[in-house]
Design a protein around this motif. Structure first.
Motif, PDB file in Angstrom:
ATOM      1  N   GLN A 164       0.792  -1.243   0.000  1.00 57.20           N
ATOM      2  CA  GLN A 164       0.000   0.000   0.000  1.00 57.20           C
ATOM      3  C   GLN A 164       0.821   1.288   0.000  1.00 57.20           C
ATOM      4  OE1 GLN A 164      -3.691   0.484   2.550  1.00 57.20           O
ATOM      5  NE2 GLN A 164      -2.333   1.956   3.531  1.00 57.20           N
ATOM      6  N   ASP A 243       4.291   0.269   4.182  1.00 53.03           N
ATOM      7  CA  ASP A 243       3.047  -0.206   4.798  1.00 53.03           C
ATOM      8  C   ASP A 243       2.501  -1.272   3.857  1.00 53.03           C
ATOM      9  OD1 ASP A 243       0.686  -0.767   5.993  1.00 53.03           O
ATOM     10  OD2 ASP A 243      -0.183   1.235   5.823  1.00 53.03           O
ATOM     11  N   GLU A 286       5.100  -1.769   8.223  1.00 52.37           N
ATOM     12  CA  GLU A 286       3.796  -1.720   8.893  1.00 52.37           C
ATOM     13  C   GLU A 286       2.909  -2.842   8.354  1.00 52.37           C
ATOM     14  OE1 GLU A 286       2.204   2.239   8.691  1.00 52.37           O
ATOM     15  OE2 GLU A 286       0.155   1.500   8.615  1.00 52.37           O
ATOM     16  N   ASP A 287       2.124  -3.425   9.229  1.00 54.64           N
ATOM     17  CA  ASP A 287       1.227  -4.525   8.874  1.00 54.64           C
ATOM     18  C   ASP A 287       1.851  -5.477   7.849  1.00 54.64           C
ATOM     19  OD1 ASP A 287      -0.690  -3.726  10.683  1.00 54.64           O
ATOM     20  OD2 ASP A 287      -1.996  -2.766   9.215  1.00 54.64           O
ATOM     21  N   ASP A 313      -0.819  -1.605  12.565  1.00 55.38           N
ATOM     22  CA  ASP A 313      -1.871  -0.627  12.253  1.00 55.38           C
ATOM     23  C   ASP A 313      -3.223  -1.339  12.350  1.00 55.38           C
ATOM     24  OD1 ASP A 313      -3.579   1.272  11.217  1.00 55.38           O
ATOM     25  OD2 ASP A 313      -2.846   1.140   9.171  1.00 55.38           O
ATOM     26  N   LEU A 336       0.938   2.150  15.413  1.00 50.51           N
ATOM     27  CA  LEU A 336       0.458   3.304  14.658  1.00 50.51           C
ATOM     28  C   LEU A 336      -0.707   3.901  15.438  1.00 50.51           C
ATOM     29  CD1 LEU A 336       1.494   4.254  11.817  1.00 50.51           C
ATOM     30  CD2 LEU A 336      -0.737   3.547  10.943  1.00 50.51           C
ATOM     31  N   LYS A 338      -3.866   6.307  15.318  1.00 50.78           N
ATOM     32  CA  LYS A 338      -4.811   7.040  14.474  1.00 50.78           C
ATOM     33  C   LYS A 338      -6.046   7.381  15.317  1.00 50.78           C
ATOM     34  CE  LYS A 338      -3.902   4.716  10.026  1.00 50.78           C
ATOM     35  NZ  LYS A 338      -4.284   3.537   9.212  1.00 50.78           N
ATOM     36  N   LYS A 389       3.413   9.795  10.411  1.00 46.99           N
ATOM     37  CA  LYS A 389       3.268   9.233   9.065  1.00 46.99           C
ATOM     38  C   LYS A 389       2.116   9.908   8.338  1.00 46.99           C
ATOM     39  CE  LYS A 389       1.658   5.150   6.659  1.00 46.99           C
ATOM     40  NZ  LYS A 389       0.723   4.036   6.774  1.00 46.99           N
TER      41      LYS A 389
HETATM   42 ZN    ZN Z   1      -1.479   1.051   7.511  1.00 46.42          ZN
END
Ligand code: ZN
Ligand code: PGA
Length: 433
Positions: A164, A243, A286-287, A313, A336, A338, A389
């Motif tokens: 991603q 990611d 990430e992930d 994440d 992460l 959010k 990020k």
């Molecule tokens: Zn992510």
């Protein structure tokens, strides 16, 4: 002038960077001060996230938020009148109780988060302080090391490639502003290399270059070339952060890489990523595995967690309980953060506190659907998280705000104690300008 109780809340529909509706909330206090915030929205969401309330149906593809806005103006405004905006914990606890569901699906995490963040802004305005200073007091002196997207992919680019986000991180930059300067040069170099290769085809959802690659690995090669073309040393000066967002293409231990027509087991996925780590200057992933693959996360962390940052994440969804569970089995070493994965600032902070207790690092992150709201950069500084990020430079409002925060900083500000890094790759820098 000191009465910070809420007298008025107004909700309205505004538009995010994907052209979808989202919720804005204005809060006015008894002392006349005001705060405003807007909820962002993700595209590759974890199943454990708090849930936005959307209208469904035909209009705007079902993404309209008239019901969430009505909840802000109705039930939430009624319940919050008289509540002290300076007491974030009580306020957020009331919001959670009012909603009554475990994932905020009744009133909508979009409605609840806009109110939770607007209250913090109003209280900061009442204290006549910038938000980072209001929330973090004198300790708020650590500017984050940024991770910025160069190529988009996955759910943000029609799944043109599986991975991603291809981001860069500038561990050798001497401050936040220099990290942005370097990133801008790499972004530009990547664009011209794509043009030379006949692969320039616009940008993905977050402003990163559209990934016209034949394999996922080709994006890594191109990124290293862009770093070099821009005049930097890969790894020493500028490194790669990925990611993978593996929940988007993996479940029940199987991973389907559509671009390469491969179907991998969890272990094969780990082998592929470790081969990439050996070949490319990757310092953060990430992930790397799907949200339902805790064993895979733990195995991957055992193998490479000492040398790279492994970020949860969708796997951790900014949740304190999940983080503690992951820590018990040694899965990931970084969280992460959010705000809209939880829906209130209090719950997000609880997750960051749990991360510190368990020696996890943190990255405050934007969503792929953002607005002019800059709360997140203030949170990163307020809580001394150390990393941030977000989207590519053309799309990320918070970067510009971060640069302004740098400029606001007094040169004599004391250096804070740094959190111990969980791995050797990333050392948050004291970006005191
Ligand atoms: Zn992510
Ligand atoms: P999202 O993407 O906002 O679409 O979830 C960002 C991320 O996965 O980190």
């Amino acid at each position: 002038m000191t009465d910070t109780s809420i007298t008025r809340i107004i909700g309205r529909r505004v538009w995010d960077s994907r052209g979808r509706p989202t919720v804005e909330a204005d809060i006015t206090l008894a002392n006349g001060k005001m705060g405003r915030a807007i909820a962002p929205a993700g595209a590759s969401t974890g199943s454990g996230e708090a849930v936005d309330l959307r209208d469904g149906g035909e209009k705007f593809g079902g993404y309209d938020v008239t019901r969430a806005v009505a909840n802000v103006n109705g039930e939430i405004a009624d319940a919050m009148r008289g509540v002290d905006a300076a007491d974030q914990t009580t306020l957020d606890t009331k919001l959670i109780a009012l909603d009554g569901t475990p994932n905020k699906s009744r009133l909508g995490a979009n409605a609840i988060l806009a109110v939770s963040m607007a209250a913090a802004h109003a209280a900061a305005a009442a204290a006549q302080l910038p938000l980072y200073r209001y929330l973090g007091a004198a300790a708020a002196t650590l500017m984050p090391l940024p991770q910025i997207q160069i190529f988009g992919g996955g759910a943000h680019a029609g799944r043109r490639v599986d991975i991603q986000d291809f981001l860069i991180c500038c561990p050798a930059a001497k401050n936040f502003s220099e990290a942005l300067d370097w990133t801008a040069e790499v972004y530009r170099a990547a664009g011209s290399l794509m043009k030379d290769a006949g692969k320039l085809a616009g940008v993905a959802d977050e402003g990163g270059w559209w990934p016209m690659f034949e394999t996922n690995e080709e994006a890594l090669e191109m990124l290293v070339r862009a770093i070099t073309r821009a005049g930097f040393k890969p790894r020493d000066q500028i490194a790669i952060a990925l990611d993978v967002a593996a929940s988007e293409f993996g479940t029940s231990g199987r991973y389907k890489l559509g671009l390469e027509n491969r179907d991998l087991s969890s272990d094969e996925m780990i082998r592929m990523l470790i081969a990439w780590i050996d070949r490319y200057p990757i310092i953060s992933i990430e992930d790397p595995l799907a949200e339902d693959d805790a064993a895979g996360f733990a195995a991957f962390t055992r193998e490479v967690g000492h040398k790279i940052q492994i970020v949860g994440d969708d796997f951790l969804v900014s949740d304190a309980t999940r983080l503690r569970e992951a820590a018990k089995i040694g899965a990931a070493n970084t969280v992460l953060l959010k705000p809209n994965q939880r829906g209130t600032l209090t719950e997000l902070k609880a997750c960051w506190d749990a991360a510190r207790e368990n020696n996890y690092a943190g990255i405050v992150s934007a969503r792929s659907g953002e607005t002019e709201d800059t709360t997140i950069i203030h949170l990163a500084v307020a809580w001394g998280v150390g990393q941030f990020k977000s989207a590519a430079l053309p799309a990320a409002n918070a970067w510009r705000n971060g640069t302004k925060l740098c400029a606001l900083r007094k040169p004599s500000a004391p250096a804070p104690a740094l959190p111990a890094p969980p791995c050797s790759a990333i050392r948050p820098r004291v970006f005191v300008t």
